[in-house]
Design a protein around this motif. Structure first.
Motif, PDB file in Angstrom:
ATOM      1  N   GLY A   1     -14.783  -1.315 -25.230  1.00  0.00           N
ATOM      2  CA  GLY A   1     -14.685  -1.550 -23.790  1.00  0.00           C
ATOM      3  C   GLY A   1     -13.701  -0.637 -23.079  1.00  0.00           C
ATOM      4  O   GLY A   1     -12.862   0.006 -23.691  1.00  0.00           O
ATOM      5  N   ILE A   2     -13.857  -0.603 -21.767  1.00  0.00           N
ATOM      6  CA  ILE A   2     -12.912   0.124 -20.929  1.00  0.00           C
ATOM      7  C   ILE A   2     -12.766  -0.657 -19.623  1.00  0.00           C
ATOM      8  O   ILE A   2     -13.732  -1.256 -19.151  1.00  0.00           O
ATOM      9  N   GLN A   3     -11.548  -0.700 -19.103  1.00  0.00           N
ATOM     10  CA  GLN A   3     -11.298  -1.448 -17.868  1.00  0.00           C
ATOM     11  C   GLN A   3     -11.286  -0.474 -16.697  1.00  0.00           C
ATOM     12  O   GLN A   3     -10.689   0.593 -16.790  1.00  0.00           O
ATOM     13  N   LEU A   4     -11.932  -0.852 -15.611  1.00  0.00           N
ATOM     14  CA  LEU A   4     -11.987   0.014 -14.429  1.00  0.00           C
ATOM     15  C   LEU A   4     -11.425  -0.736 -13.227  1.00  0.00           C
ATOM     16  O   LEU A   4     -11.998  -1.727 -12.766  1.00  0.00           O
ATOM     17  N   ALA A   5     -10.281  -0.262 -12.752  1.00  0.00           N
ATOM     18  CA  ALA A   5      -9.598  -0.900 -11.630  1.00  0.00           C
ATOM     19  C   ALA A   5     -10.207  -0.408 -10.310  1.00  0.00           C
ATOM     20  O   ALA A   5     -11.005   0.539 -10.289  1.00  0.00           O
ATOM     21  N   PRO A   6      -9.820  -1.047  -9.187  1.00  0.00           N
ATOM     22  CA  PRO A   6     -10.428  -0.671  -7.900  1.00  0.00           C
ATOM     23  C   PRO A   6     -10.273   0.794  -7.524  1.00  0.00           C
ATOM     24  O   PRO A   6     -11.101   1.340  -6.795  1.00  0.00           O
TER      25      PRO A   6
ATOM     26  N   PRO B   1      -6.280   3.307  -2.378  1.00  0.00           N
ATOM     27  CA  PRO B   1      -7.118   4.506  -2.308  1.00  0.00           C
ATOM     28  C   PRO B   1      -6.453   5.708  -2.975  1.00  0.00           C
ATOM     29  O   PRO B   1      -5.241   5.888  -2.880  1.00  0.00           O
ATOM     30  N   THR B   2      -7.246   6.525  -3.649  1.00  0.00           N
ATOM     31  CA  THR B   2      -6.739   7.723  -4.315  1.00  0.00           C
ATOM     32  C   THR B   2      -6.315   8.748  -3.274  1.00  0.00           C
ATOM     33  O   THR B   2      -7.104   9.121  -2.408  1.00  0.00           O
ATOM     34  N   ALA B   3      -5.056   9.201  -3.371  1.00  0.00           N
ATOM     35  CA  ALA B   3      -4.515  10.109  -2.351  1.00  0.00           C
ATOM     36  C   ALA B   3      -5.123  11.508  -2.483  1.00  0.00           C
ATOM     37  O   ALA B   3      -5.348  11.992  -3.587  1.00  0.00           O
TER      38      ALA B   3
ATOM     39  N   THR C   1      -3.619  13.983  -0.478  1.00  0.00           N
ATOM     40  CA  THR C   1      -2.447  14.830  -0.213  1.00  0.00           C
ATOM     41  C   THR C   1      -1.197  14.067  -0.674  1.00  0.00           C
ATOM     42  O   THR C   1      -1.222  12.828  -0.747  1.00  0.00           O
ATOM     43  N   PRO C   2      -0.106  14.773  -0.963  1.00  0.00           N
ATOM     44  CA  PRO C   2       1.112  14.064  -1.380  1.00  0.00           C
ATOM     45  C   PRO C   2       1.573  13.044  -0.339  1.00  0.00           C
ATOM     46  O   PRO C   2       2.094  11.985  -0.690  1.00  0.00           O
ATOM     47  N   ASP C   3       1.352  13.335   0.947  1.00  0.00           N
ATOM     48  CA  ASP C   3       1.795  12.401   1.997  1.00  0.00           C
ATOM     49  C   ASP C   3       1.066  11.066   1.917  1.00  0.00           C
ATOM     50  O   ASP C   3       1.586  10.031   2.329  1.00  0.00           O
ATOM     51  N   GLU C   4      -0.159  11.099   1.436  1.00  0.00           N
ATOM     52  CA  GLU C   4      -0.946   9.857   1.362  1.00  0.00           C
ATOM     53  C   GLU C   4      -0.609   9.031   0.133  1.00  0.00           C
ATOM     54  O   GLU C   4      -1.027   7.885   0.027  1.00  0.00           O
ATOM     55  N   GLU C   5       0.094   9.646  -0.812  1.00  0.00           N
ATOM     56  CA  GLU C   5       0.407   8.931  -2.064  1.00  0.00           C
ATOM     57  C   GLU C   5       1.369   7.788  -1.742  1.00  0.00           C
ATOM     58  O   GLU C   5       2.447   8.011  -1.183  1.00  0.00           O
ATOM     59  N   PRO C   6       1.005   6.547  -2.080  1.00  0.00           N
ATOM     60  CA  PRO C   6       1.902   5.441  -1.729  1.00  0.00           C
ATOM     61  C   PRO C   6       3.167   5.459  -2.561  1.00  0.00           C
ATOM     62  O   PRO C   6       3.178   6.010  -3.666  1.00  0.00           O
TER      63      PRO C   6
END
Ligand code: FAD
Length: 416
Positions: A39-44, A385-387, A389-394
């Motif tokens: 198995g493999i787990q897939l997060a949002p 959400p996947t960023a 740009t670096p600015d969008e990275e939480p």
């Protein structure tokens, strides 16, 4: 362009780039495409991308969308903390799901076939070099392939990585056994298949969840190998498996009889590197950032890498279809390494927390039992959400929001 490696990362990238109108040739060293393991787990942060690719419904049909993720103490079996995965889906907009590895791999392979990726097996790449107009790879057969860009998704033992750093995989001295239990076994009826469960114990842990609509129970048993710690070459062998779990509760020990004993996975990662682009050659997936699997993000990061690269190709493509590869690869390299560095270092720490013993284990349990099920401070940076740009990275951990009652109390206290 060329993608090297037909694992989950390479196939994901090939699909993403083909979707942007590029013509992609994928080179895989094995004689046939496939994935080993269960198995493999897939997060949002991954199911969001599968949805964007138009593959989420098919993935859900092949996998299981569980209701909860539960952490238990492996010694006494008591629950420590949980995530309500239905609520988590509402928060992030996409489900947390589990799927058989071969089903995920097959889903991406079929998507690549439909999209027109040129899929070539028996093609072992032995060297990479930049050329005037792009990059070239040489195969073990002596054949060469050239393209504007080469993406190296060639896994933990990447040949391409040697262009960037002279490093070796780092052994954690932990080893994973995997196995599946068929539905007719009484054990399967004794578990709640709507839960993903991890039992955490001293120097060991045990994961189980349902696969293929509950047809199978997937199990993973992971432990620290005394032979590895003693510096022996033959570490992780089955004789160490039962001894490692001797202190654990009945449920965990009963599961060990179903583990495959002819194959095991020694757990390696590598030190993070921040430079993934060398001219027109770029690393992707485990070749760039192989993690320990404790936060279940390795394949997800690989899928994210491919999606981010595809988005930057779209942003840097002229009307005549030519791509400004310098800009696209620079944008990819600006945003992905820092995120993946965080995942690698967090995975190591998370593993240490799982494997505590003695007083430290008891202290961990007190803290985990006190955690609010609906506190997402530790998952927002990962599952959001996947960023691009670096600015969008939480930020790594968002401050825990105070409830309105607590805010009112604080206000009253200030006024007094
Ligand atoms: P790989 O899967 O290693 O693929 C590399 C491919 O390149 C292979 O097909 C290989 O044959 C090919 N190749 C290699 N060298 C060459 C060459 N020289 N020429 C041509 N082809 C080549 N991740 C998650 O997201 N969720 C989880 O729940 C999860 N659980 C895990 C549990 C365990 C026990 C383990 C060990 C890992 C887990 N992971 C998980 C991590 C995940 O499996 C990996 O991070 C992911 O599969 C990496 O994909 P990849 O395509 O980058 O590399």
């Amino acid at each position: 362009m060329i993608v090297v490696g037909g694992g989950i990362g390479g196939l994901g990238a090939a699909f993403s780039l083909t979707r942007q109108g590029l013509s992609v040739r994928l080179l895989e060293r094995a004689p046939a495409f496939g994935e080993v393991g269960a198995g493999i787990q897939l997060a949002p942060n991954c199911t969001r991308i599968l949805d964007d690719y138009g593959l989420l419904e098919e993935a859900k049909g092949l996998g299981v969308v569980p209701d909860a993720m539960v952490m238990r103490d492996a010694v006494d079996g008591d629950e420590l903390t949980r995530l309500d995965l239905r609520d988590l889906e509402k928060r992030y907009g996409y489900p947390y799901m589990v799927i058989h590895r071969s089903d995920l791999h097959g889903l991406l392979l079929r998507a690549c076939e439909r999209a027109g990726v040129e899929l070539i097996t028996d093609a072992q790449v032995t060297s990479y070099e930049n050329t005037d107009g792009g990059a070239r790879v040489t195969l073990a057969s002596g054949e060469t392939h050239e393209a504007g860009v080469v993406i190296a998704a060639d896994g933990l033992h990447s040949v391409a990585r040697k262009l960037f750093v002279d490093d070796e995989p780092v052994s954690s001295a932990y080893v994973a056994y995997r196995g599946t239990v068929p539905a007719e076994q009484p054990r399967v009826r004794s578990v709640d298949l709507s839960e993903v469960v991890v039992h955490v114990g001293p120097a060991c842990h045990f994961v189980h969840y349902g696969l293929r609509g509950g047809e199978l129970l997937n199990q993973v048993a992971v432990f620290e190998s005394p032979k590895a710690l003693a510096g022996r070459e033959d570490w992780g062998t089955p004789d160490e498996l039962d001894a490692a779990f001797a202190q654990t509760c009945d449920f965990v020990r009963d599961g060990l009889q179903f583990m495959w004993r002819d194959k095991w996975w020694r757990m390696f990662d590598r030190e993070p590197i921040m430079n993934w682009v060398h001219g027109r050659i770029a690393l992707l997936g485990d070749s760039a950032h192989p993690p320990l699997q404790y936060i279940a993000q390795g394949a997800i990061m690989a899928i994210e890498d491919g999606w981010v690269l595809g988005e930057h190709v779209a942003r840097n493509r002229a009307e005549d279809g030519t791509v400004d590869w310098g800009a696209a690869l620079a944008a990819y390299e600006a945003v992905r390494p820092e995120h993946c560095r965080r995942v690698l270092t967090t995975s190591r720490k998370w593993g240490e927390l799982w494997h505590l013993d003695g007083v430290a284990r008891e202290q961990r349990n007190v803290l985990l039992r006190a955690r609010d099920t609906y506190d997402y401070a530790f998952t927002d940076w990962l599952y959001g959400p996947t960023a691009l740009t670096p600015d969008e990275e939480p930020p790594m951990f968002t401050p825990i929001p105070l409830s309105s009652a607590a805010v009112e109390d604080a206000g009253r206290a200030e006024g007094e």
